[in-house]
Design a protein around this motif. Structure first.
Motif, short mmCIF file in Angstrom:
data_model
loop_
_atom_site.label_atom_id
_atom_site.label_comp_id
_atom_site.label_asym_id
_atom_site.label_seq_id
_atom_site.Cartn_x
_atom_site.Cartn_y
_atom_site.Cartn_z
N ALA A 9 0.51 14.23 -14.09
CA ALA A 9 1.40 14.87 -13.12
C ALA A 9 0.92 16.26 -12.71
N VAL A 10 -0.39 16.50 -12.86
CA VAL A 10 -0.90 17.81 -12.43
C VAL A 10 -1.42 17.68 -10.99
N GLY A 11 -2.58 18.27 -10.65
CA GLY A 11 -3.05 18.28 -9.26
C GLY A 11 -3.15 16.90 -8.64
N GLY A 12 -3.99 16.03 -9.22
CA GLY A 12 -4.22 14.73 -8.63
C GLY A 12 -2.99 13.84 -8.68
N GLY A 13 -2.32 13.79 -9.82
CA GLY A 13 -1.18 12.90 -9.98
C GLY A 13 0.00 13.28 -9.10
N ALA A 14 0.35 14.56 -9.12
CA ALA A 14 1.48 15.01 -8.29
C ALA A 14 1.16 14.86 -6.81
N THR A 15 -0.09 15.14 -6.44
CA THR A 15 -0.47 15.06 -5.03
C THR A 15 -0.47 13.63 -4.54
N VAL A 16 -1.01 12.71 -5.33
CA VAL A 16 -1.04 11.31 -4.88
C VAL A 16 0.37 10.76 -4.77
N ALA A 17 1.26 11.17 -5.67
CA ALA A 17 2.65 10.73 -5.57
C ALA A 17 3.28 11.21 -4.27
N ALA A 18 3.08 12.48 -3.95
CA ALA A 18 3.66 13.05 -2.73
C ALA A 18 3.04 12.43 -1.48
N GLN A 19 1.72 12.19 -1.51
CA GLN A 19 1.05 11.59 -0.35
C GLN A 19 1.55 10.17 -0.11
N ILE A 20 1.70 9.40 -1.18
CA ILE A 20 2.19 8.04 -1.02
C ILE A 20 3.59 8.05 -0.43
N ARG A 21 4.46 8.93 -0.96
CA ARG A 21 5.84 8.97 -0.45
C ARG A 21 5.89 9.39 1.02
N LYS A 25 8.16 5.06 2.32
CA LYS A 25 9.52 5.51 1.94
C LYS A 25 10.22 4.51 1.03
N GLU A 26 9.66 3.34 0.83
CA GLU A 26 10.37 2.28 0.14
C GLU A 26 9.97 2.09 -1.32
N SER A 27 8.69 2.23 -1.65
CA SER A 27 8.22 1.93 -3.00
C SER A 27 8.87 2.84 -4.04
N ALA A 28 9.07 2.29 -5.23
CA ALA A 28 9.53 3.09 -6.36
C ALA A 28 8.32 3.75 -7.01
N ILE A 29 8.36 5.07 -7.16
CA ILE A 29 7.24 5.83 -7.71
C ILE A 29 7.70 6.55 -8.97
N THR A 30 6.97 6.29 -10.07
CA THR A 30 7.27 6.97 -11.34
C THR A 30 6.00 7.61 -11.87
N VAL A 31 6.11 8.87 -12.28
CA VAL A 31 4.96 9.64 -12.79
C VAL A 31 5.24 10.01 -14.24
N PHE A 32 4.25 9.78 -15.11
CA PHE A 32 4.36 10.15 -16.52
C PHE A 32 3.29 11.20 -16.86
N ASP A 33 3.66 12.15 -17.71
CA ASP A 33 2.69 13.13 -18.20
C ASP A 33 3.09 13.56 -19.61
N ARG A 34 2.10 13.71 -20.47
CA ARG A 34 2.40 14.10 -21.85
C ARG A 34 2.66 15.60 -22.00
N ASP A 35 2.36 16.38 -20.96
CA ASP A 35 2.58 17.82 -21.01
C ASP A 35 4.05 18.14 -20.72
N SER A 36 4.40 19.41 -20.83
CA SER A 36 5.78 19.83 -20.58
C SER A 36 5.95 20.46 -19.20
N THR A 37 4.85 20.58 -18.44
CA THR A 37 4.92 21.10 -17.08
C THR A 37 4.15 20.17 -16.16
N MET A 38 4.42 20.26 -14.86
CA MET A 38 3.75 19.42 -13.88
C MET A 38 3.29 20.27 -12.70
N HIS A 302 -7.59 16.27 -4.54
CA HIS A 302 -6.62 16.25 -3.45
C HIS A 302 -7.05 15.29 -2.34
N ARG A 303 -8.35 15.27 -2.03
CA ARG A 303 -8.85 14.35 -1.02
C ARG A 303 -8.68 12.90 -1.48
N GLN A 304 -9.00 12.64 -2.74
CA GLN A 304 -8.88 11.28 -3.28
C GLN A 304 -7.43 10.80 -3.27
#
Length: 443
Positions: A9-21, A25-38, A302-304
């Motif tokens: 849920a850091v740079g790549g994970g958070a960005t790909v989630a936001a880009q997909i959304r 608008k329809e898919s269910a998106i869930t992000v997991f991260d072992r850290d305490s911040t994103m 971010h590009r990926q």
């Protein structure tokens, strides 16, 4: 409804989630991260430690509640992915707070697992205060140690980007710094002559730079180097390299490439078409040579993320090769590079010639100017640019950015002559350093 699961849920994970959304608008998106911040700005952490960034929380770009409210994306922190069950299309997740494990089903799985700092096996290292800087939490630990213990000295192992940025920021706090680097020259991705300029700037600002050596033994604050020298350090920072986090992919039988990253195709898919990988843990290709390349930097991730989003909505854009464009602040100077270094070119077996231009960033009679050294490698027959490096004061970034654009467009080194670049005395010269490289390349 399609179920998309993202690990990281850091740079790549958070960005790909936001880009997909943004597109879907329809898919269910869930992000997991072992850290305490994103979604934090990892590149800013050295400057938060050095207090150039006064409020470290300004590095936090988002949190789970804002992602849910603004984008309808569920983010679960302190949740670690343990296993990918490809046959069942599910990921085993462990809730680190409760110890509970459960299987999370997916239609699409995206691995944004990043990389981990390498900590060398050094005799007695556990007797010392040792830190790495790969996360927001790492930054907080270093800041807390400095604030509470008031250290007077530090030994940084590794003179890459993080090592050099930390050396500057610790010096800004009044801490004595020994910068120890195993290779013969700092920032090993640079040509030796350009590395020498960086080393000189570090030394001019009071950093004790030791190259060709490494920490061999530790006894509390006493460090013995590989050449027999001893130094004192109240704490240490390890920045000797990054290992891609590919354990999940490996256990799932996904191919790992020669760079140590997860092999991906033109659309960031792994060997399993329902699983994608991006960022520090993914292997890509070099734009110049086509050889496998892994670039643990923010721009590629971010590009990926964008490319994955476009592929998922059926409007695919294939990835280009990567140049590894990078830049670092070194006290009052800047070093930047793109493409292949001299060593990389030689290892690739390519023929090359080199132009070096030393001049002013802008008109020498204008009071605000600085010296630049711009070095460009090119192929002697095709005349295509293979790589470039620039060191100096103001204007380093824009020269490398122009070279990047020229390489991407396939321009020749002589084409640099004809680029009609901005000129006014505060900004450049009638013949910009970029133009001068093009003129100097003519035989």
């Amino acid at each position: 409804m399609r179920k998309i699961v993202i690990i990281g849920a850091v740079g790549g994970g958070a960005t790909v989630a936001a880009q997909i959304r943004f597109y879907d608008k329809e898919s269910a998106i869930t992000v997991f991260d072992r850290d305490s911040t994103m979604s934090y700005a990892a590149c800013g952490t050295p400057y938060a430690i050095g207090e150039a960034i006064e409020n470290p929380k300004s590095l936090l770009m988002a949190d789970p509640s804002s992602f849910k409210e603004k984008r309808d994306i569920q983010v679960l922190l302190k949740h670690e992915a343990l296993e990918i069950k490809r046959s069942k299309k599910a990921v085993t997740i462990k809730n680190l707070a409760t110890g509970e494990t459960f299987d999370e089903p997916y239609d699409v799985l995206i691995l944004a697992t990043g990389g981990s700092a390498i900590i060398p096996d050094i005799d007695g290292l556990s007797s010392a205060d040792v830190f790495v800087l790969r996360s927001y939490g790492d930054m907080e630990k270093i800041k807390q140690f400095i604030n509470e213990r008031k250290p007077q000295s530090c030994c940084i192992s590794g003179a890459g980007f993080i090592g050099i940025e930390m050396a500057e920021n610790l010096k800004e706090l009044g801490i004595d710094v020994n910068l120890v680097h195993k290779s013969p020259h700092v920032m090993s991705i640079l040509d030796e002559d350009m590395s020498a300029l960086v080393k000189t700037e570090l030394q001019a600002n009071g950093v004790n730079v030791r190259t060709g050596v490494f920490v061999e033994k530790v006894d509390g604050t006493a460090l013995t180097l590989s050449n027999g020298d001893t130094i004192e350090a109240d704490f240490q920072i390890m920045s000797v390299g990054i290992k891609p986090n590919t354990e999940l992919a490996e256990k799932a039988g996904l191919p790992i490439g020669e760079t140590g990253g997860i092999v991906t195709n033109d659309f960031m898919q792994t060997a399993d078409p329902s699983i994608y990988a991006l960022g520090d843990s993914s292997e890509n290709a070099d734009l110049v040579t086509g050889a496998p390349k892994r670039i643990p930097l923010a721009w590629p991730a971010h590009r990926q993320a964008y490319l994955i989003a476009r592929h998922l909505i059926g409007s695919a854009i294939p990835k280009n090769g990567l140049l590894g464009t990078s830049i670092a602040k070194v006290f009052s100077k800047t070093i930047a590079m793109t493409g292949l270094s001299e060593t990389m070119i030689q290892e690739s077996g390519l023929s090359y010639e080199t132009v070096v231009h030393k001049g002013n960033s802008n008109a020498g009679y204008y009071p605000d100017h600085s010296r630049l050294t711009l070095k460009v490698h090119y192929h002697p027959e095709t005349r295509k640019i293979l790589g470039a490096q620039c060191f100096g004061g103001k204007g380093v970034d824009k020269r490398i950015d122009v070279i990047v654009t020229a390489m991407f467009a396939g321009l020749t080194v002589e084409d640099l002559q004809a680029l009609e670049l901005c000129y006014a005395p505060p900004y450049s010269s009638p013949k910009d350093p970029i133009n001068m490289v093009g003129y100097k390349a003519v035989k």
